[in-house]
Design a protein around this motif. Sequence first.
Motif, PDB file in Angstrom:
ATOM      1  N   THR A  33      -0.861 -16.264  16.814  1.00 31.55           N
ATOM      2  CA  THR A  33      -1.069 -17.663  17.494  1.00 31.55           C
ATOM      3  C   THR A  33      -0.400 -18.936  16.909  1.00 31.55           C
ATOM      4  OG1 THR A  33      -3.094 -17.878  15.635  1.00 31.55           O
ATOM      5  CG2 THR A  33      -3.318 -16.299  18.457  1.00 31.55           C
ATOM      6  N   ALA A  34      -0.169 -19.048  15.828  1.00 27.10           N
ATOM      7  CA  ALA A  34       0.532 -20.331  15.346  1.00 27.10           C
ATOM      8  C   ALA A  34       1.642 -20.359  14.364  1.00 27.10           C
ATOM      9  CB  ALA A  34      -1.023 -20.744  14.330  1.00 27.10           C
ATOM     10  N   VAL A  35       2.210 -21.386  13.947  1.00 27.57           N
ATOM     11  CA  VAL A  35       2.816 -20.515  12.718  1.00 27.57           C
ATOM     12  C   VAL A  35       2.778 -22.724  11.976  1.00 27.57           C
ATOM     13  CG1 VAL A  35       4.723 -19.049  13.262  1.00 27.57           C
ATOM     14  CG2 VAL A  35       5.388 -21.613  14.516  1.00 27.57           C
ATOM     15  N   CYS A  36       3.151 -21.871  10.607  1.00 29.89           N
ATOM     16  CA  CYS A  36       3.410 -23.890  10.065  1.00 29.89           C
ATOM     17  C   CYS A  36       4.691 -24.038   8.681  1.00 29.89           C
ATOM     18  CB  CYS A  36       2.623 -23.376   8.938  1.00 29.89           C
ATOM     19  SG  CYS A  36       2.415 -25.294   7.369  1.00 29.89           S
ATOM     20  N   ASP A  37       5.472 -24.880   9.417  1.00 31.58           N
ATOM     21  CA  ASP A  37       6.622 -24.925   8.239  1.00 31.58           C
ATOM     22  C   ASP A  37       7.136 -26.454   8.653  1.00 31.58           C
ATOM     23  OD1 ASP A  37       9.466 -24.967   7.556  1.00 31.58           O
ATOM     24  OD2 ASP A  37       9.419 -22.654   7.883  1.00 31.58           O
ATOM     25  N   THR A  38       7.412 -26.866   7.257  1.00 36.12           N
ATOM     26  CA  THR A  38       7.939 -28.745   6.972  1.00 36.12           C
ATOM     27  C   THR A  38       9.417 -28.623   7.194  1.00 36.12           C
ATOM     28  OG1 THR A  38       8.120 -27.761   4.282  1.00 36.12           O
ATOM     29  CG2 THR A  38       6.312 -28.660   5.048  1.00 36.12           C
ATOM     30  N   ASN A  39       9.675 -27.641   7.499  1.00 39.51           N
ATOM     31  CA  ASN A  39      11.830 -28.019   8.228  1.00 39.51           C
ATOM     32  C   ASN A  39      11.445 -28.395   9.797  1.00 39.51           C
ATOM     33  OD1 ASN A  39      13.833 -27.612   8.672  1.00 39.51           O
ATOM     34  ND2 ASN A  39      14.215 -26.150   6.995  1.00 39.51           N
ATOM     35  N   PRO A  40      11.950 -29.694   9.877  1.00 41.26           N
ATOM     36  CA  PRO A  40      11.662 -29.492  11.911  1.00 41.26           C
ATOM     37  C   PRO A  40      12.512 -28.321  11.990  1.00 41.26           C
ATOM     38  CG  PRO A  40      12.034 -31.510  10.236  1.00 41.26           C
ATOM     39  CD  PRO A  40      12.054 -30.797   8.797  1.00 41.26           C
ATOM     40  N   GLU A  41      13.887 -28.512  11.221  1.00 40.03           N
ATOM     41  CA  GLU A  41      14.845 -27.829  11.842  1.00 40.03           C
ATOM     42  C   GLU A  41      14.075 -25.722  12.557  1.00 40.03           C
ATOM     43  OE1 GLU A  41      17.727 -27.011  12.900  1.00 40.03           O
ATOM     44  OE2 GLU A  41      17.441 -29.675  13.507  1.00 40.03           O
ATOM     45  N   ARG A  42      13.283 -25.030  11.048  1.00 40.11           N
ATOM     46  CA  ARG A  42      12.199 -24.324  11.538  1.00 40.11           C
ATOM     47  C   ARG A  42      11.358 -24.177  12.809  1.00 40.11           C
ATOM     48  NH1 ARG A  42      15.065 -21.501  12.241  1.00 40.11           N
ATOM     49  NH2 ARG A  42      13.731 -19.119  12.213  1.00 40.11           N
ATOM     50  N   LEU A  43      11.119 -25.151  12.894  1.00 42.14           N
ATOM     51  CA  LEU A  43       9.654 -25.572  13.836  1.00 42.14           C
ATOM     52  C   LEU A  43      10.640 -25.953  15.342  1.00 42.14           C
ATOM     53  CD1 LEU A  43       7.528 -28.105  11.873  1.00 42.14           C
ATOM     54  CD2 LEU A  43       6.997 -25.888  12.843  1.00 42.14           C
ATOM     55  N   LYS A  44      12.084 -25.749  15.310  1.00 41.59           N
ATOM     56  CA  LYS A  44      12.623 -26.133  16.877  1.00 41.59           C
ATOM     57  C   LYS A  44      13.142 -24.883  17.000  1.00 41.59           C
ATOM     58  CE  LYS A  44      16.991 -27.572  18.419  1.00 41.59           C
ATOM     59  NZ  LYS A  44      18.471 -28.497  18.352  1.00 41.59           N
ATOM     60  N   GLN A  55       1.505 -21.566  18.613  1.00 42.06           N
ATOM     61  CA  GLN A  55       1.092 -23.260  18.083  1.00 42.06           C
ATOM     62  C   GLN A  55       1.738 -23.823  17.110  1.00 42.06           C
ATOM     63  OE1 GLN A  55      -2.863 -25.570  17.777  1.00 42.06           O
ATOM     64  NE2 GLN A  55      -3.683 -23.443  19.227  1.00 42.06           N
ATOM     65  N   PHE A  56       2.022 -25.238  16.779  1.00 39.45           N
ATOM     66  CA  PHE A  56       2.972 -25.534  15.459  1.00 39.45           C
ATOM     67  C   PHE A  56       2.313 -26.230  14.834  1.00 39.45           C
ATOM     68  CE2 PHE A  56       5.670 -26.291  19.333  1.00 39.45           C
ATOM     69  CZ  PHE A  56       6.247 -27.531  18.846  1.00 39.45           C
ATOM     70  N   PHE A  57       2.710 -26.399  13.098  1.00 39.36           N
ATOM     71  CA  PHE A  57       2.544 -27.570  12.552  1.00 39.36           C
ATOM     72  C   PHE A  57       3.180 -27.739  11.498  1.00 39.36           C
ATOM     73  CE2 PHE A  57      -1.350 -24.973  14.230  1.00 39.36           C
ATOM     74  CZ  PHE A  57      -2.035 -25.587  15.054  1.00 39.36           C
ATOM     75  N   ASP A  58       3.529 -28.898  10.990  1.00 38.36           N
ATOM     76  CA  ASP A  58       3.951 -29.324  10.342  1.00 38.36           C
ATOM     77  C   ASP A  58       3.721 -29.265   8.518  1.00 38.36           C
ATOM     78  OD1 ASP A  58       2.409 -31.515  10.436  1.00 38.36           O
ATOM     79  OD2 ASP A  58       4.219 -32.693  11.033  1.00 38.36           O
ATOM     80  N   THR A  59       3.000 -29.390   8.427  1.00 35.16           N
ATOM     81  CA  THR A  59       1.607 -29.445   7.183  1.00 35.16           C
ATOM     82  C   THR A  59       0.357 -28.097   7.190  1.00 35.16           C
ATOM     83  OG1 THR A  59      -0.391 -30.351   7.512  1.00 35.16           O
ATOM     84  CG2 THR A  59       1.520 -31.870   6.942  1.00 35.16           C
ATOM     85  N   PRO A  60      -0.002 -27.279   6.210  1.00 37.60           N
ATOM     86  CA  PRO A  60      -0.694 -26.563   5.859  1.00 37.60           C
ATOM     87  C   PRO A  60      -1.830 -27.154   6.502  1.00 37.60           C
ATOM     88  CG  PRO A  60       1.079 -26.508   3.617  1.00 37.60           C
ATOM     89  CD  PRO A  60       1.515 -27.626   4.934  1.00 37.60           C
ATOM     90  N   GLU A  61      -2.310 -28.063   5.608  1.00 39.58           N
ATOM     91  CA  GLU A  61      -3.583 -28.926   5.985  1.00 39.58           C
ATOM     92  C   GLU A  61      -4.282 -28.058   7.163  1.00 39.58           C
ATOM     93  OE1 GLU A  61      -2.253 -29.155   1.866  1.00 39.58           O
ATOM     94  OE2 GLU A  61      -1.136 -29.648   4.222  1.00 39.58           O
ATOM     95  N   ALA A  62      -2.386 -29.038   8.355  1.00 40.65           N
ATOM     96  CA  ALA A  62      -3.077 -29.026   9.857  1.00 40.65           C
ATOM     97  C   ALA A  62      -3.285 -28.269  10.161  1.00 40.65           C
ATOM     98  CB  ALA A  62      -1.499 -29.952  10.772  1.00 40.65           C
ATOM     99  N   LEU A  63      -2.992 -27.306  10.171  1.00 40.26           N
ATOM    100  CA  LEU A  63      -2.236 -25.569  10.485  1.00 40.26           C
ATOM    101  C   LEU A  63      -3.973 -24.967   9.972  1.00 40.26           C
ATOM    102  CD1 LEU A  63      -1.205 -22.540  11.308  1.00 40.26           C
ATOM    103  CD2 LEU A  63      -1.318 -22.319   8.900  1.00 40.26           C
ATOM    104  N   PHE A  64      -5.039 -25.298   9.077  1.00 41.09           N
ATOM    105  CA  PHE A  64      -6.236 -24.644   8.226  1.00 41.09           C
ATOM    106  C   PHE A  64      -7.186 -25.528   9.588  1.00 41.09           C
ATOM    107  CE2 PHE A  64      -4.206 -23.776   4.350  1.00 41.09           C
ATOM    108  CZ  PHE A  64      -3.456 -22.673   4.620  1.00 41.09           C
ATOM    109  N   ALA A  65      -6.784 -26.633   9.474  1.00 43.32           N
ATOM    110  CA  ALA A  65      -8.288 -27.220  10.357  1.00 43.32           C
ATOM    111  C   ALA A  65      -8.158 -26.685  12.131  1.00 43.32           C
ATOM    112  CB  ALA A  65      -7.919 -29.328  10.248  1.00 43.32           C
TER     113      ALA A  65
END
Length: 388
Positions: A33-44, A55-65
């Motif tokens: 249901t969700a993924v997180c990575d700080t690398n924009p290429e991986r989110l792409k 859903q995708f997030f670029d910080t673990p904090e946003a994912l956990f929230a």
Amino acid sequence: MDKIRFAIIGIGNMGTSHALNLCGGEIRGAELTAVCDTNPERLKWVKEHLPESVQFFDTPEALFASRAMDAVLIATPHYDHPTLAVQAFESGYHVLVEKPAGVFTKAVREMNEAAAKSGKQFGIMYNQRTNPLYAKLRDLVLSGELGTIRRTNWIITNWYRSQSYYDSGGWRATWAGEGGGVLLNQDPHQLDLWQWTTGMMPKRVRAFCHFGKYRNIEVEDDVTAYVEYENGATGLFVTTTGEAPGTNRFELSGDNGKIVVEDGKLTFWRLRVPEPQFNAEYTGGFGQPECWKCEIPVSGGDGPQHKGILQNFTNALLRGEKLLAPGEEGIHGLTLSNAMHLSAWTDDWVDLPLDEDLFYAKLQEKIQASSFRKDGGSGKVLDVSGTH
């Protein structure tokens, strides 16, 4: 719950594989249901290849929230495993972490304590525990078929890695980026299986590590370690990434004979009479116990591997199934690699339990001198894309 919602932190090589398994319906009762990575290429890549519902997030904090998941699968570089796991537990999530459990046992012990305090399920991706070969070996040893163990020898030199492999990422094979070499990247499964199949941890370790022996790297690429156990047994662990062709042979000697695991086969040279009994009764001078060579049948190929651990973890959450690889056990194999590093660094024996503060201090010295430092040399890697 009738389905477990997973989130993955780190969409590198392993994270990508786990994501495709979850989205492809390979794990019954689970969904991504969700993924997180700080690398924009991986989110792409996530946006282009995974379902829109993820859903995708670029910080673990946003994912956990987000509360978008029930369980978090951590597939980042090694240093971040304990830190992110603790955050996940404190945020109320179940955790499945990739191997190794971390880089140093001090952080892993804190992770284990956070897991216990949380009351959540905690697993580690020791997928080789699903291999029927090692499951059968564990059964033979722990059931007493081999008798008291006298010696363990594992030669695992088929981890060949070229210089181009190490050059593919600046974090690879550096103290600050990866935290170690062959012991921490390639061998965590064997170090885990070494103690899991025998049910024994050594009491002391003497290791000889060669750093950058075959490749232009700063960490170990060739290791020979000797260990001693409480019952008087000894063990040898030999590994490298610089030999071709390599060998993968695990040999265990006990009172009732010898077991060898090699080339996908399990062979038991079983003594008709246990050696101590033969020695006590035999009076003929030269001679030895009668020995039968037994090819132990093992079915199921290599087992379900990563999918098997994911399925087992999902079943544990849905139906209370016992975990095959509890996360708390990740500290055992890491203790062995930490002890080997510390023995080499101090040129001396290392007793177990490990002096975790001394190991941490020595590791910090290596990090400070490392060629890869992203945040002042603390050893924390900010890019969460895991590439094992």
